[in-house]
Write an enzyme that holds these catalytic residues in place. Structure first.
Site, short mmCIF file in Angstrom:
data_model
loop_
_atom_site.label_atom_id
_atom_site.label_comp_id
_atom_site.label_asym_id
_atom_site.label_seq_id
_atom_site.Cartn_x
_atom_site.Cartn_y
_atom_site.Cartn_z
N GLN A 1 38.33 53.53 45.43
CA GLN A 1 38.34 52.45 46.41
C GLN A 1 39.71 52.34 47.08
OE1 GLN A 1 38.39 47.96 45.70
NE2 GLN A 1 36.24 48.28 46.25
N CYS B 1 37.53 41.95 48.11
CA CYS B 1 38.49 41.29 47.23
C CYS B 1 38.91 39.94 47.81
CB CYS B 1 39.71 42.18 47.02
SG CYS B 1 40.97 41.42 45.95
N ALA C 1 40.87 45.32 39.86
CA ALA C 1 42.29 45.63 39.81
C ALA C 1 42.83 45.44 38.41
CB ALA C 1 43.05 44.73 40.79
N LYS D 1 32.27 47.85 50.07
CA LYS D 1 31.99 46.66 49.25
C LYS D 1 32.45 45.42 50.02
CE LYS D 1 32.14 44.82 44.58
NZ LYS D 1 32.72 43.48 44.66
N GLY E 1 30.87 43.81 36.77
CA GLY E 1 32.31 43.80 36.65
C GLY E 1 32.80 43.07 35.42
N ARG E 2 33.04 41.76 35.56
CA ARG E 2 33.67 41.00 34.48
C ARG E 2 32.87 41.02 33.19
NH1 ARG E 2 34.40 35.34 37.07
NH2 ARG E 2 32.56 36.04 38.23
#
Length: 341
Positions: free
Chosen positions: A70, A100, A18, A140, A225-226
């Site tokens: 998504q 999430c 996000a 996911k 991701g991160r």
């Protein structure tokens, strides 16, 4: 890896994040080696379809295929409607968010909170798959709600029965948030039982870690991701290591400067100057996190209000860095430590 009719160029996927995986970021990661990138989550609330934020998230102009969007929500009918809306607006893959851990998502029983209600999971998956028969639907999840309730294997069976065509698993439970270390035993067990592609996610911060996770879990792909925040070239590093066993040198200062400027230009074009400047601040901070002499630069950056001022500050910082070092010198020795900062 194959997802429906889409043959991906490799098995490296950008995780949906996000406020991060907007079109400029997805395109950049694809240019730098990602085989697919999943959009930040789009609400299933039709009342918000006309908002500027939702319209931007549905903007895929010029995006390299496949376009994976998504969607998030807890009502089967609304999720089906959201899937249809996004396919009509260019989505080629629909991904369902049941991973999430954010409170604002879970408090409305969406995201990973759905893992507590397996019957509802099935109803949502079936509704979405029926709504968009012409495109593949992926899912996911996390390993479960908490460590005492890891139900990823059960969700796999529900997903396969509903027609889900790929499953991404983050190696933490909802209760874990992002704390502690990701575990891969659950992902390995799911892969051993699966008839659909499995994508492993969580704490994949280096090419070496990517190979370890693929080898241990047997997963068909990995999702990063991160670790890609401020380091989108991680995908080419991983791809090179998986192909050759060799580690690429870190990018030169001049190349990172060029990549960042290209990224900023796309952000300004996509969001406009006012919002673009605000969005750019966090990306600039990520690109320079852990670098020598960067703390003062990042602090000053947060006070700049115009595109011109931002670009001038970025140019000055990287030109000074290039004069001192050919390659950037990190104060922290490992990418994982830079990510944790």
């Amino acid at each position: 890896m194959q997802i429906g009719p889409h043959r991906l160029p490799n098995n490296l996927v950008v995780a949906p994040m996000a406020g991060v995986t907007d079109r400029p970021f997805r395109q950049l990661c694809k240019r730098l080696g990602a085989g697919m990138a999943v959009s930040e989550m789009v609400t299933s609330n039709s009342l918000l379809y006309g908002s500027a934020k939702t319209r931007r998230r549905a903007d895929h102009a010029g995006e390299v295929a496949p376009v994976s969007v998504q969607i998030a929500g807890a009502d089967p009918a609304m999720m089906a409607q959201a899937a249809r809306h996004n396919v009509d607006n260019g989505a080629q893959i629909i991904d369902i968010n049941m991973g999430c851990p954010a409170k604002k998502v879970c408090n409305v029983m969406a995201g990973s909170a759905l893992l507590q209600n397996e019957r509802l999971v099935g109803r949502i998956l079936e509704a979405v798959v029926r709504a968009v028969p012409e495109v593949p639907v992926t899912l996911k999840i996390r390993t479960g709600w908490d460590r005492a309730h890891r139900n990823a294997l059960t969700v796999l069976r529900i997903a396969e029965a509903a027609g889900i065509q790929a499953l991404a698993i983050h190696g933490r439970t909802r209760a874990c948030g992002y704390s502690g270390e990701a575990e891969y035993d659950t992902i390995r067990a799911v892969k051993g039982a699966a008839s659909i592609p499995i994508i492993a996610n969580g704490d994949i911060t280096t090419p070496q870690k990517a190979k370890q996770v693929l080898d241990y879990t047997g997963a068909d792909a990995i999702m990063i991701g991160r670790a890609a925040q401020g380091r989108p070239w991680i995908f080419r590093e991983v791809a090179h290591y998986l192909a050759t066993g060799e580690t690429l040198p870190t990018p030169e200062v001049t190349e990172i400067h060029r990549i960042l400027l290209e990224h900023l230009d796309e952000l300004y074009r996509f969001y406009g100057e006012v919002t673009g400047v605000r969005m750019a601040r966090k990306h600039i901070a990520w690109y320079t996190r852990g670098l020598a002499d960067s703390a003062g630069f990042r602090h000053a950056m947060n006070r700049l209000e115009t595109v011109q001022a931002q670009l001038q500050a970025v140019d000055d910082f990287f030109r000074r860095s290039a004069q001192r070092h050919r390659r950037l010198i990190y104060l922290d020795p490992t990418p994982a430590e830079r990510i944790a900062a």
